[in-house]
Design an enzyme around this catalytic site. Structure first.
Site, PDB file in Angstrom:
ATOM      1  N   SER A  46       0.795  -1.226   0.000  1.00 16.87           N
ATOM      2  CA  SER A  46       0.000   0.000   0.000  1.00 16.87           C
ATOM      3  C   SER A  46       0.831   1.281   0.000  1.00 16.87           C
ATOM      4  O   SER A  46       0.308   2.353  -0.309  1.00 16.87           O
ATOM      5  CB  SER A  46      -0.949   0.020   1.199  1.00 16.87           C
ATOM      6  OG  SER A  46      -0.233   0.153   2.413  1.00 16.87           O
ATOM      7  N   LYS A  94       0.603   4.811   6.767  1.00 19.45           N
ATOM      8  CA  LYS A  94       0.143   5.632   5.647  1.00 19.45           C
ATOM      9  C   LYS A  94       0.782   7.015   5.739  1.00 19.45           C
ATOM     10  O   LYS A  94       1.480   7.337   6.686  1.00 19.45           O
ATOM     11  CB  LYS A  94      -1.388   5.791   5.669  1.00 19.45           C
ATOM     12  CG  LYS A  94      -2.187   4.511   5.755  1.00 19.45           C
ATOM     13  CD  LYS A  94      -2.154   3.697   4.476  1.00 19.45           C
ATOM     14  CE  LYS A  94      -2.989   2.428   4.636  1.00 19.45           C
ATOM     15  NZ  LYS A  94      -2.835   1.534   3.463  1.00 19.45           N
TER      16      LYS A  94
END
Length: 213
Positions: A46, A94
């Site tokens: 990701s 993230k």
């Protein structure tokens, strides 16, 4: 002349003190891991190609006791239950795209995310080996980040479960953002493998983002 009795006493003293030294070392290691620094490994794609699967990063767990997260920082946080695919997926990593009060719009006519009217040039977004880059977002959104919460996005947008993906799917802005209380710390360096060791700095594009109205 060597005093054998004195030498024997020193050796005896060392062995008596060794258990206490080991206990102190263990306590220090536990405290450091709990409150100061912790290592994390990257389990998914990701954040490619900023972070690759099985990269190891060092996370500063103390920094946000003194200030709030900044846009562009890569952080580790405890993911909400509806973000996870299993029990082992508790910690996510993230990039902070929006901070409390930021107005985020995607996208402008050049397919860029706008923060408070300023377009991001996201050169860190995933690009394949044949030169094809992910879109900033495959679906449009227009949100204001709630107070005390953060809008998180992966650099590999087409393979990231993040704020954008959750908001577009559920339409729940609170559920799509992360409270500051869930943030573990800032990932600031890749330390393994050695050939990929580098600092995780904030991209320059975030320097000119204005504060929200």
């Amino acid at each position: 002349m060597i005093d054998e009795s004195s030498s024997t006493q020193r050796r005896g003293s060392f062995w008596r003190e060794l258990p206490m030294l080991l206990i102190v070392a263990i306590v220090v290691a536990v405290v450091v891991r709990a409150f100061v620094l912790q290592t994390f490994y990257i389990p998914s794609e990701s954040m490619e190609k900023t972070l690759l699967i099985n990269d190891r990063v060092l996370v500063n767990k103390l920094i946000y006791n003194f200030r709030s997260p900044h846009r562009g920082e890569v952080i580790v946080f405890e993911a909400p239950a509806n973000w996870r695919s299993g029990v082992a997926d508790e910690d996510f990593i993230k990039r902070v795209i929006g901070t409390p009060g930021d107005h985020l719009v995607c996208c402008d006519d050049q397919q860029r995310i706008m923060i408070n009217g300023y377009p991001l040039n996201e050169r860190y977004i995933y690009t394949s080996d044949d030169g094809v880059s992910d879109l900033a977002s495959e679906q449009p959104f227009d949100v204001v980040v709630p107070k005390g919460r953060y809008w998180m996005m992966g650099d590999h947008r087409s393979h990231s479960s993040d704020s954008r993906e959750r908001y577009i799917r559920d339409g729940d802005l609170t559920g799509a953002t992360i409270p500051e209380s869930a943030i573990v710390g800032r990932a600031f360096v890749i330390f393994w493998p050695v050939g990929r060791a580098t600092w995780l700095t904030v991209p320059n594009t975030f320097d000119k983002v204005p504060d929200p109205d």
